[in-house]
Enzyme design. Structure first.
Site, short mmCIF file in Angstrom:
data_model
loop_
_atom_site.label_atom_id
_atom_site.label_comp_id
_atom_site.label_asym_id
_atom_site.label_seq_id
_atom_site.Cartn_x
_atom_site.Cartn_y
_atom_site.Cartn_z
N TYR A 29 6.37 54.72 -41.62
CA TYR A 29 5.14 55.09 -40.91
C TYR A 29 5.36 56.34 -40.08
CZ TYR A 29 6.71 53.44 -36.29
OH TYR A 29 7.37 53.29 -35.09
N LYS A 46 12.13 56.10 -39.90
CA LYS A 46 10.98 55.53 -39.19
C LYS A 46 10.38 54.38 -40.02
CE LYS A 46 7.27 57.06 -36.10
NZ LYS A 46 7.90 56.58 -34.86
N GLU A 90 17.58 54.59 -26.85
CA GLU A 90 16.23 55.15 -26.72
C GLU A 90 15.31 54.04 -26.26
OE1 GLU A 90 14.78 56.44 -30.58
OE2 GLU A 90 15.95 54.88 -31.57
N LEU A 130 15.97 57.56 -33.46
CA LEU A 130 14.96 58.31 -34.20
C LEU A 130 14.93 59.76 -33.72
CD1 LEU A 130 12.59 57.80 -36.27
CD2 LEU A 130 11.10 57.77 -34.27
#
Length: 286
Positions: free
Chosen positions: A35, A150, A182, A207
């Protein structure tokens, strides 16, 4: 009477209530898909080509052929935003490996991917949280080892975000071996007492944030020192400032971590300046 919400599914723009995905879709059965999310500001897409480049890379990493060219994606997104009349918010894109009888191995070559998009109206530029700053907790990082992809497999992030919601805070920063990786849906930053911006270097552990990329460029242009390295929870507690970035949060000040104030307990000047610069960049780019 307002117009119906429109979504995009496999070549068609459909009313939300009419869009259907088969139960044998591999996204539903295996979270076998990718996505992306782009922000909408002033009816236009923000930093969109970088998001679409990351979508293309993620699809390649799990062997799904990109179903559209860059120009086709942009045309579809632009039409969807226009059909829904979204001035500010998000456009969500998802591509799965398609529909086939349940089996772990890939379906036969030529199986059509499932392509879906929808928009969400949301305040991103004038988010009131940015004025007062976000509170954050730390949680263990429970994710798989290819976080640079992702993937729609987001259970660990869902659990982290729910812990944040239960604690009454805005975000959770995930921790592995004592270092912050993160946020559950963001990139984590601190600013040291000496005025140096610190964030984790890119690797398969996190990411590659698109907003992160833009903020690092802005920091360099504004003369702010930069170190791409791991930082510990203790170092974050002792930082002068902290913030996180994402397509939906832009640059979000962090004023508290695990119940302890960061710096003065108010959004810091470097953070506020980076948010201001990013908003200028977003509006100019859009």
């Amino acid at each position: 009477m307002s117009n119906p919400r429109i979504v995009y599914l496999n070549g068609d723009f459909l009313p939300f209530d009419e869009a259907r995905v088969p139960i044998m879709d591999r996204g539903f059965l295996f979270a076998d898909g990718i996505y992306e999310v782009s922000a909408i500001l002033d009816r236009r897409l923000v930093d969109n080509e970088a998001h679409l480049a990351r979508l293309d890379r993620s699809l390649g990493e799990i062997d799904i052929a990109n179903p559209h060219t860059l120009a086709e994606w942009i045309a579809l997104q632009t039409e969807l935003v226009a059909r829904n009349g979204v001035t500010e918010g998000l456009v969500y894109m998802q591509v799965t490996r398609g529909v086939y009888e349940r089996d772990f191995a890939y379906p036969p070559a030529g199986t059509a991917p499932t392509v879906m998009m929808f928009t969400q109206a949301k305040t991103v530029a004038a988010n009131p949280l940015a004025a007062k700053g976000a509170r954050v907790i730390t949680v263990p990082d429970l994710r798989w080892k290819r976080r640079d992809i992702k993937s729609i497999a987001l259970l660990a992030q869902v659990l982290a975000k729910q812990q944040a919601a239960a604690a009454g805070v805005a975000e959770a920063w995930m921790v592995e071996d004592g270092a912050v990786t993160e946020g559950s849906s963001s990139t984590a930053f601190i600013v040291t007492a000496g005025g140096t911006l610190v964030t984790r270097p890119l690797s398969t552990a996190l990411l590659p944030g698109i907003t992160r990329q833009a903020v690092l460029r802005l920091a360099a242009e504004s003369g702010l020192g930069l170190e791409e390295r791991l930082f510990s929870v203790a170092e974050a507690h002792a930082a002068a400032e902290a913030f996180y970035t994402s397509a939906s949060a832009f640059v979000m000040p962090v004023v508290e971590l695990d119940g302890k104030p960061i710096g003065t307990g108010a959004p810091g000047p470097h953070t506020l300046r980076l948010r201001e610069l990013y908003l200028e960049l977003a509006r100019a780019g859009a």
